[in-house]
Scaffold this motif. Sequence first.
Motif, PDB file in Angstrom:
ATOM      1  N   ALA A  14       0.851  -1.191   0.000  1.00  0.00           N
ATOM      2  CA  ALA A  14       0.000   0.000   0.000  1.00  0.00           C
ATOM      3  C   ALA A  14       0.886   1.240   0.000  1.00  0.00           C
ATOM      4  N   THR A  15       0.723   2.066  -1.028  1.00  0.00           N
ATOM      5  CA  THR A  15       1.465   3.321  -1.138  1.00  0.00           C
ATOM      6  C   THR A  15       0.461   4.470  -1.203  1.00  0.00           C
ATOM      7  N   ILE A  16       0.979   5.681  -1.171  1.00  0.00           N
ATOM      8  CA  ILE A  16       0.125   6.868  -1.223  1.00  0.00           C
ATOM      9  C   ILE A  16       0.168   7.429  -2.629  1.00  0.00           C
ATOM     10  N   GLU A  17      -0.973   7.427  -3.291  1.00  0.00           N
ATOM     11  CA  GLU A  17      -1.063   7.901  -4.673  1.00  0.00           C
ATOM     12  C   GLU A  17      -0.648   9.366  -4.737  1.00  0.00           C
ATOM     13  N   HIS A  18       0.422   9.637  -5.505  1.00  0.00           N
ATOM     14  CA  HIS A  18       0.958  11.000  -5.491  1.00  0.00           C
ATOM     15  C   HIS A  18       0.055  11.983  -6.221  1.00  0.00           C
TER      16      HIS A  18
ATOM     17  N   TYR B 124      -4.854   9.247  -2.385  1.00  0.00           N
ATOM     18  CA  TYR B 124      -5.592   8.055  -2.000  1.00  0.00           C
ATOM     19  C   TYR B 124      -4.630   6.879  -1.791  1.00  0.00           C
ATOM     20  N   PRO B 125      -5.007   5.919  -0.951  1.00  0.00           N
ATOM     21  CA  PRO B 125      -4.199   4.700  -0.835  1.00  0.00           C
ATOM     22  C   PRO B 125      -4.242   3.917  -2.145  1.00  0.00           C
ATOM     23  N   TYR B 126      -3.105   3.338  -2.520  1.00  0.00           N
ATOM     24  CA  TYR B 126      -3.028   2.505  -3.713  1.00  0.00           C
ATOM     25  C   TYR B 126      -2.415   1.167  -3.309  1.00  0.00           C
TER      26      TYR B 126
ATOM     27  N   THR C 116      10.512   1.036 -12.121  1.00  0.00           N
ATOM     28  CA  THR C 116      10.150   2.454 -12.146  1.00  0.00           C
ATOM     29  C   THR C 116       8.910   2.694 -13.003  1.00  0.00           C
ATOM     30  N   LEU C 117       8.554   1.728 -13.857  1.00  0.00           N
ATOM     31  CA  LEU C 117       7.364   1.865 -14.691  1.00  0.00           C
ATOM     32  C   LEU C 117       6.080   1.607 -13.907  1.00  0.00           C
ATOM     33  N   ALA C 118       6.197   1.039 -12.701  1.00  0.00           N
ATOM     34  CA  ALA C 118       5.022   0.699 -11.899  1.00  0.00           C
ATOM     35  C   ALA C 118       4.535   1.913 -11.109  1.00  0.00           C
ATOM     36  N   ARG C 119       3.234   1.974 -10.934  1.00  0.00           N
ATOM     37  CA  ARG C 119       2.648   3.100 -10.211  1.00  0.00           C
ATOM     38  C   ARG C 119       3.133   3.153  -8.765  1.00  0.00           C
ATOM     39  N   HIS C 120       3.263   1.972  -8.120  1.00  0.00           N
ATOM     40  CA  HIS C 120       3.672   2.003  -6.712  1.00  0.00           C
ATOM     41  C   HIS C 120       5.092   2.568  -6.556  1.00  0.00           C
ATOM     42  N   THR C 121       5.955   2.354  -7.552  1.00  0.00           N
ATOM     43  CA  THR C 121       7.306   2.912  -7.468  1.00  0.00           C
ATOM     44  C   THR C 121       7.277   4.432  -7.567  1.00  0.00           C
ATOM     45  N   ALA C 122       6.488   4.931  -8.495  1.00  0.00           N
ATOM     46  CA  ALA C 122       6.340   6.388  -8.622  1.00  0.00           C
ATOM     47  C   ALA C 122       5.801   6.989  -7.328  1.00  0.00           C
ATOM     48  N   ASN C 123       4.888   6.266  -6.690  1.00  0.00           N
ATOM     49  CA  ASN C 123       4.348   6.753  -5.420  1.00  0.00           C
ATOM     50  C   ASN C 123       5.426   6.803  -4.344  1.00  0.00           C
ATOM     51  N   LEU C 124       6.253   5.767  -4.268  1.00  0.00           N
ATOM     52  CA  LEU C 124       7.289   5.713  -3.239  1.00  0.00           C
ATOM     53  C   LEU C 124       8.346   6.783  -3.442  1.00  0.00           C
TER      54      LEU C 124
ATOM     55  N   LYS D  48      13.727 -17.233  -8.089  1.00  0.00           N
ATOM     56  CA  LYS D  48      14.668 -17.475  -9.181  1.00  0.00           C
ATOM     57  C   LYS D  48      14.167 -16.919 -10.508  1.00  0.00           C
ATOM     58  N   GLU D  49      12.836 -16.867 -10.682  1.00  0.00           N
ATOM     59  CA  GLU D  49      12.284 -16.353 -11.932  1.00  0.00           C
ATOM     60  C   GLU D  49      12.633 -14.882 -12.136  1.00  0.00           C
ATOM     61  N   ALA D  50      12.921 -14.170 -11.063  1.00  0.00           N
ATOM     62  CA  ALA D  50      13.234 -12.740 -11.154  1.00  0.00           C
ATOM     63  C   ALA D  50      14.621 -12.484 -11.724  1.00  0.00           C
ATOM     64  N   GLN D  51      15.454 -13.520 -11.805  1.00  0.00           N
ATOM     65  CA  GLN D  51      16.780 -13.346 -12.394  1.00  0.00           C
ATOM     66  C   GLN D  51      16.697 -12.880 -13.848  1.00  0.00           C
ATOM     67  N   VAL D  52      15.579 -13.179 -14.506  1.00  0.00           N
ATOM     68  CA  VAL D  52      15.393 -12.807 -15.908  1.00  0.00           C
ATOM     69  C   VAL D  52      15.366 -11.292 -16.078  1.00  0.00           C
ATOM     70  N   TYR D  53      14.777 -10.593 -15.108  1.00  0.00           N
ATOM     71  CA  TYR D  53      14.591  -9.144 -15.269  1.00  0.00           C
ATOM     72  C   TYR D  53      15.256  -8.310 -14.173  1.00  0.00           C
ATOM     73  N   ALA D  54      15.935  -8.944 -13.231  1.00  0.00           N
ATOM     74  CA  ALA D  54      16.517  -8.194 -12.108  1.00  0.00           C
ATOM     75  C   ALA D  54      17.526  -7.145 -12.547  1.00  0.00           C
ATOM     76  N   ASP D  55      18.195  -7.383 -13.668  1.00  0.00           N
ATOM     77  CA  ASP D  55      19.214  -6.437 -14.134  1.00  0.00           C
ATOM     78  C   ASP D  55      18.704  -5.452 -15.177  1.00  0.00           C
ATOM     79  N   PHE D  56      17.414  -5.486 -15.457  1.00  0.00           N
ATOM     80  CA  PHE D  56      16.859  -4.477 -16.361  1.00  0.00           C
ATOM     81  C   PHE D  56      17.067  -3.102 -15.726  1.00  0.00           C
ATOM     82  N   PRO D  57      17.372  -2.081 -16.516  1.00  0.00           N
ATOM     83  CA  PRO D  57      17.695  -0.766 -15.948  1.00  0.00           C
ATOM     84  C   PRO D  57      16.562  -0.108 -15.174  1.00  0.00           C
ATOM     85  N   ASP D  58      15.316  -0.521 -15.434  1.00  0.00           N
ATOM     86  CA  ASP D  58      14.204   0.109 -14.729  1.00  0.00           C
ATOM     87  C   ASP D  58      13.853  -0.597 -13.422  1.00  0.00           C
TER      88      ASP D  58
END
Length: 252
Positions: free
Chosen positions: A33-37, A41-43, A63-71, A119-129
Amino acid sequence: MAQVNKTSEKLDKAAFAADARSLLRRSFKGSLATIEHGNGYPYASLITLATDPSGAPIFLISTLARHTANLVKDPRASILVDATGALADPLQGARVTVGGRAEKAGDEAIRRRFLSRHKEAQVYADFPDFAFWRLQVEGAHYIGGFGRIYDLEPSELLVPLQGAEPLVEAEPGIIAHMNEDHADALELYATAFAEGASGPWRMTGIDPEGCDLVLGQEARRIAFAVPVTTPVEARQELVRLAAEARKRLPQQ
């Protein structure tokens, strides 16, 4: 009588705090739960979870996710983790909401612990975003079912690491050794102490209070009888657990 009740309440709270810690260690996911910037509102969103050595939640987000922008705008957040599973009455199940401030966590231990669990996250963990984050815990609210409700301080939810630096530093080697050379012991722990199925269980983390095991989509927490702070103490406790597990299980 009042003194008895106070003692009982302290024991209950200690037990529920231990359950909350175990619940966090076992969870693969949670609701962030983050605060919608834009409107305040709670998101709420779904994220995959792991924990750092102290038990604080860690996660990998884009960084493309809304919760990241909120944080980025407001680091205040909370994470709900529940163990209600497929209960017909989920309100009878245990859950904990952990609150605090989220911050980026770039150290190698965070990366290793998260990817060991996902382990599935190894596929995208090094993506720049993508980046790893940790919730700096400021408090928690635990519900173990009707009437079993407690607010927990960070000191009650997290495992203190002061004095346990040798164990934290040795964690990668301990995990590799157990997974490569003692898979039979890991299976013993899971089946004897945590009602786990037989199979190739993997250790994904170890800390002063216990160790975390994973088999496919199942996770188990194995608690130590006493806190360990060094590799030697960890080895002694793991050997003891294996011996105890063999006593508990029926002879093949």
